[in-house]
Design an enzyme around this catalytic site. Structure first.
Site, PDB file in Angstrom:
ATOM      1  N   ALA A 274       0.861  -1.186   0.000  1.00  0.00           N
ATOM      2  CA  ALA A 274       0.000   0.000   0.000  1.00  0.00           C
ATOM      3  C   ALA A 274       0.897   1.236   0.000  1.00  0.00           C
ATOM      4  O   ALA A 274       2.034   1.193   0.486  1.00  0.00           O
ATOM      5  CB  ALA A 274      -0.889  -0.022   1.231  1.00  0.00           C
TER       6      ALA A 274
ATOM      7  N   GLY B 148       0.740  -5.118   0.745  1.00  0.00           N
ATOM      8  CA  GLY B 148      -0.393  -5.222  -0.178  1.00  0.00           C
ATOM      9  C   GLY B 148      -0.022  -5.865  -1.506  1.00  0.00           C
ATOM     10  O   GLY B 148      -0.874  -6.479  -2.154  1.00  0.00           O
TER      11      GLY B 148
ATOM     12  N   GLU C 184      -0.253  -9.419  -0.827  1.00  0.00           N
ATOM     13  CA  GLU C 184      -1.675  -9.744  -0.652  1.00  0.00           C
ATOM     14  C   GLU C 184      -2.419  -9.748  -1.985  1.00  0.00           C
ATOM     15  O   GLU C 184      -3.326 -10.554  -2.202  1.00  0.00           O
ATOM     16  CB  GLU C 184      -2.314  -8.747   0.322  1.00  0.00           C
ATOM     17  CG  GLU C 184      -1.772  -8.936   1.738  1.00  0.00           C
ATOM     18  CD  GLU C 184      -2.213  -7.835   2.677  1.00  0.00           C
ATOM     19  OE1 GLU C 184      -1.876  -6.659   2.405  1.00  0.00           O
ATOM     20  OE2 GLU C 184      -2.877  -8.130   3.677  1.00  0.00           O
TER      21      GLU C 184
ATOM     22  N   GLU D 168       4.223  -5.212   7.251  1.00  0.00           N
ATOM     23  CA  GLU D 168       3.415  -4.141   7.839  1.00  0.00           C
ATOM     24  C   GLU D 168       3.758  -3.877   9.292  1.00  0.00           C
ATOM     25  O   GLU D 168       3.657  -2.753   9.782  1.00  0.00           O
ATOM     26  CB  GLU D 168       1.916  -4.469   7.715  1.00  0.00           C
ATOM     27  CG  GLU D 168       1.343  -4.292   6.325  1.00  0.00           C
ATOM     28  CD  GLU D 168       1.447  -5.514   5.434  1.00  0.00           C
ATOM     29  OE1 GLU D 168       2.273  -6.407   5.729  1.00  0.00           O
ATOM     30  OE2 GLU D 168       0.717  -5.585   4.443  1.00  0.00           O
TER      31      GLU D 168
END
Ligand code: CAA
Length: 258
Positions: free
Chosen positions: A65, A109, A112, A132
């Site tokens: 992200a 992300g 993911e 993270e």
């Protein structure tokens, strides 16, 4: 075209979506995720497309992200804008097979996103991680749920809690990726795999994908019942008729995707 955050190509029955924010290692901001979601839904709705590939660059599939975008957000910002759900859940709605071609970093992300795909093909340079925790955050796009399902609790806890990354060989050994290929061949091999898949009956592929995904959602008895119903439904399909007849006629089937 170079300024586009994603690039979309159609190659035969394969849709290729390339993440394109090279200056920030394909960090996933809302614009990119919104555009990716819209592209996936477009390709999913296109009868001429049978499979979709998501690729990054040689350096990074995606580094997670976009931290610069998130840094000032407060609880109300993420809650009110439905952060993650708003654009990430779109990927789950895609019914056709989606393959991630991962070279370089797939972090946070980015990892993911790859995990949300149906198949991951990794180049030898691929590195997977959910770092993270280093930011005081936690994986929020399915990582804590999909990673243990993919590689088991021990390895998943290690990756999540220590921010350890896996190289392509480890990812292969642990069952995170389906295939590892040389980086130079990643695009070609993934497109070849996608073309093979896309040559099969589209409705059969969609039903099959749904069946496999059920294995992670419900007990075995319910899953096998669902699978049997889907198999029975195939007998109503023109493509199943054609597939079996072509086998008996010793010829290649001509699927009409019905
Ligand atoms: N968000 C925003 N920008 C990022 C980014 C990210 N996730 N990852 C890299 N970048 C930017 C860097 O800030 C840098 O920009 P500038 O040139 O303007 O400084 C550029 O990309 C290149 O990065 P580096 O100079 O750091 O390159 P490097 O090769 O030394 O390191 C890296 C690469 C290991 C990916 C490192 O940048 C890094 O650790 N990035 C952060 C990875 C991360 O923590 N990801 C998880 C994000 S949180 C998340 O994904 C949460 C969730 O589930 C929702």
């Amino acid at each position: 075209m170079q300024d586009e955050v994603i690039l979309i190509e159609r190659n035969g029955r394969v849709g290729l979506v390339t993440l394109n924010r090279p200056k920030v290692m394909n960090a996933l901001n809302d614009e990119l995720m919104d555009r990716l979601g819209a592209a996936l839904l477009d390709l999913d709705a296109d009868d001429a497309i049978g499979a979709i590939v998501i690729a990054g660059s040689a350096k990074a599939f995606a580094a997670g992200a976009d931290i610069a975008a998130m840094a000032d957000w407060g609880y109300s910002d993420v809650y009110n804008s439905n952060f993650i759900t708003r654009n990430w859940e779109t990927i789950r709605r895609v019914r056709k097979p989606v393959i991630a071609a991962v070279a370089g970093l797939a972090l946070g992300g980015g990892c993911e996103l790859a995990l949300a795909c149906d198949i991951i093909v990794a180049g030898r340079s691929a590195k997977f991680g959910l770092p993270e925790i280093k930011l005081g955050l936690l994986p929020g796009a399915g990582g804590t749920q999909r990673l243990p399902r993919a590689i088991g609790k021990a390895k998943a806890m290690d990756m999540c809690l220590s921010a350890r990354t896996l190289d392509a060989d480890e990812a292969d050994r642990y069952g995170l990726v389906a295939r590892v290929v040389d980086d130079e061949r990643l695009r070609e091999e993934t497109m070849r795999l996608a073309s093979t898949i896309a040559s099969f009956s589209a409705p059969a592929l969609m039903a099959l994908k749904e069946c496999v995904n059920r294995a992670f959602e419900q007990p075995l008895s319910e899953g096998t019942l669902f699978e049997r119903r889907e198999l029975h439904a195939r007998f109503a399909a023109a493509d199943a008729r054609e597939g079996m007849k072509a086998f008996l006629d010793k010829r290649k089937p001509v699927f009409v995707h019905r």
